[in-house]
Scaffold this active site. Structure first.
Site, PDB file in Angstrom:
ATOM      1  N   GLU A 168       1.139  11.544  -3.567  1.00 40.83           N
ATOM      2  CA  GLU A 168       2.356  11.310  -2.783  1.00 40.83           C
ATOM      3  C   GLU A 168       3.206  12.576  -2.623  1.00 40.83           C
ATOM      4  OE1 GLU A 168       4.322   7.957  -4.557  1.00 40.83           O
ATOM      5  OE2 GLU A 168       2.570   6.659  -4.355  1.00 40.83           O
ATOM      6  N   ASP A 276      -3.198  -3.540  -1.426  1.00 36.73           N
ATOM      7  CA  ASP A 276      -2.698  -4.897  -1.623  1.00 36.73           C
ATOM      8  C   ASP A 276      -1.950  -5.267  -0.351  1.00 36.73           C
ATOM      9  OD1 ASP A 276      -0.197  -3.551  -1.994  1.00 36.73           O
ATOM     10  OD2 ASP A 276      -0.418  -3.642  -4.155  1.00 36.73           O
TER      11      ASP A 276
END
Length: 566
Positions: A168, A276
């Site tokens: 990230e 997810d």
């Protein structure tokens, strides 16, 4: 079976041979075998396609819940430590390393013939405060030492095959994240981290990982440019991870497969690392169906890209999901419910793997129901229709909405669900529309019956003139990205919708776009505003972007952009 304690004692074995020795199933990550039985677990179907199917594991339920352990061992061929390998868990105090949680994950994987993906070495979160307060020289040394100790511990272990080295590093606009790493060391910390990891384990696959990079957008393009630059500098970036924390209320990134492929064309492995798919609670059967479609789309995208190694689900049971604690009012993001019962999402993943992405599916879905229009304004309308069904095995992948115009029908939009909000429509205009369903193999249904609606003459009227200017952000031998195309309101009143047209050079074709709805007619492209950027105050600007493929060696790009309102 080779134990993790044996390989830690100093006996170095070829990782490929050792992995094969752990369990014959692992060899099929390299050489596809015959199809699995239809009722087989996920890992067997994935292996038959030359892919892994993974999950993130937490040490608490792994040690205390039998159902958790049994499903984790049976269904998945790869595991990632959810937290046990992060910096705060492995080196909470400088020079004091603890590996009890990490070793528990590795030992579990070794016992069950699974591979381990290490997560994560350098991240701005879950890093102890003592690291964040260091000066530049001390911070770089601490980073290199941490990587050497953590990666080095498992370098001789055939179970641990890959690492998220940096995690990230971009903000959502594609700029470098202003983390303590970047603010102290500058961008060089990324290359230094990869080189330290390669020195610690010459055989491990080294990955860079981020979220909101699933579609082709400013952030994923920044990632693309970084990876290309690092590899040109011989920095050992072996793979790119696409986290894929998705939500059904925000739509599915329809260009996921195209995006995976453009990274693969750089010569790196790609993988879905943390998927997810959450929903706004409470659950319902329709939300479950949409979620299942999204999971199927993710798996099919990976199956369609040779360089995609596999898909890792970030956990597997809603009982232990991070989502409800992070996103208020949202949850039910995984393929098992909180009682360890399989959800439609599990069936979608299973059937997508069993069908191999639909390569043998030649059966088109049924036609969708007649669309119904509501919430009609001068520039938008919401359509809903009865869902199509698919019996060919690859599953429904989504829908395309068209405007009936005679010989050439205009595409108005795409949706992963049986509804869509159309934007950028013309005021006081009649639209006759229909819908076609598509499945995971690309088969299209026959059109639905048509429906007719007319936009209002009110608030969607244009307020003034506008201009558009495109900038080529990056280009390569057979493609390029234009970002931004800046749309400016040069009038004195607010624009309520805008349209930009431009022409692609001969042989060029659109492969992705963001922040606008793009349709093509021949080489002419029409970009229409979407909900969040349709209203443009006098003097204000907004932007969109797109990606194009072109013949190798052709260096042309679009040069003229025309703006109208709407």
């Amino acid at each position: 079976m080779l134990s993790s304690s044996l390989v830690r004692s100093g006996v170095r074995i070829s990782r490929t041979l050792a992995a094969a020795a752990l369990l014959g199933l692992l060899v099929v990550f390299l050489v596809p075998v015959t199809p699995a039985d239809a009722s087989a677990p996920l890992r067997q179907h994935a292996a038959s396609r030359g892919k892994f199917i993974g999950t993130a594991l937490a040490t608490g339920p792994l040690s205390s819940e039998t159902s958790y352990r049994n499903i984790a061992a049976t269904e998945f061929s790869q595991v990632t430590a959810e937290n046990a390998m992060k910096w705060e868990s492995t080196e909470p105090n400088q020079g004091q390393f603890t590996f009890s949680g990490a070793d528990a994950i590795v030992d579990f994987a070794a016992q069950n013939g699974q591979q381990v993906h290490g997560h994560t070495l350098v991240w701005h979160n879950q890093t102890p405060g003592w690291v964040q307060g260091l000066g530049a020289g001390a911070m770089r040394t601490a980073m290199q030492n941490h990587i050497g100790q953590v990666v080095g511990r498992y370098a001789d272990n055939p179970t641990v095959v890959s690492w998220d080295v940096v995690n990230e590093v971009f903000d959502d606009n594609g700029g470098m994240r202003g983390s303590f790493w970047y603010n102290t060391l500058g961008q060089s910390f990324i290359a230094d981290a990869f080189r330290a990891a390669r020195a610690a384990d010459p055989d491990a696959r080294l990955c860079i990982n981020d979220y909101n990079v699933e579609g082709i957008n400013a952030k994923s393009t920044a990632m693309y440019n970084l990876v290309r630059s690092l590899r040109q500098q011989n920095v050992p970036v072996d793979c790119v991870g696409f986290q894929s924390h998705l939500a059904i209320q925000y739509g599915f990134p329809s260009d996921l497969q195209q995006n995976l492929q453009r990274f693969a064309d750089l010569g790196v492995q790609v993988r879905i690392t943390e998927v997810d798919i959450r929903m706004q609670m409470p659950r319902s059967s329709s939300k479950d169906a949409t979620q299942a479609t999204y999971y199927r789309n993710v798996v099919n995208a990976c199956l369609a890209v040779t360089a995609c190694a596999g898909v890792t689900i970030w956990g597997f049971t809603d009982k232990h999901s991070w989502v409800p604690d992070t996103f208020s009012g949202e949850g039910a993001a995984l393929i098992y419910d909180e009682n360890y019962q399989q959800k439609p999402a599990y069936t979608a993943v299973h059937d997508a793997l069993a069908a191999g992405g639909g390569g043998d599916d030649t059966t088109a879905p049924t036609a969708p129901g007649t669309p119904s229009a509501a919430n009609i304004t001068g520039t938008s309308a919401t359509l809903t229709w009865t869902a199509a069904t698919d019996s060919g095995g690859s599953g429904l992948a989504g829908y395309t909405v068209y405007r009936e115009q005679g010989s050439t029908d205009q595409q108005l939009g795409q949706s992963a669900t049986n509804s869509i909000t159309l934007t950028g429509l013309s005021p006081a205009t009649q639209y006759q529309v229909y819908v076609r369903a598509r499945d995971g193999a690309g088969n299209l249904s026959t059109p639905s019956a048509t429906a007719t609606f007319t936009t209002t003459s009110g608030g969607g009227q244009p307020g003034g003139p506008c201009t558009a200017t495109g900038t080529v952000q990056t280009q390569w031998n057979n493609g390029y990205v234009v970002q931004p195309v800046t749309v400016a309101n040069t009038g004195t009143a607010t624009l309520n919708g805008w349209t930009v047209t431009f022409t692609l050079p001969t042989g060029h074709s659109l492969t992705g776009s963001w922040n606008a709805t793009l349709t093509t007619s021949g080489q002419t492209v029409t970009a229409r505003s979407v909900n969040h950027n349709a209203s443009l105050a006098a003097g204000a600007t907004t932007s969109f972007g797109f990606q194009v493929s072109r013949p190798s060696g052709n260096t042309q790009t679009p040069s003229t952009y025309t703006c109208a309102s709407p």
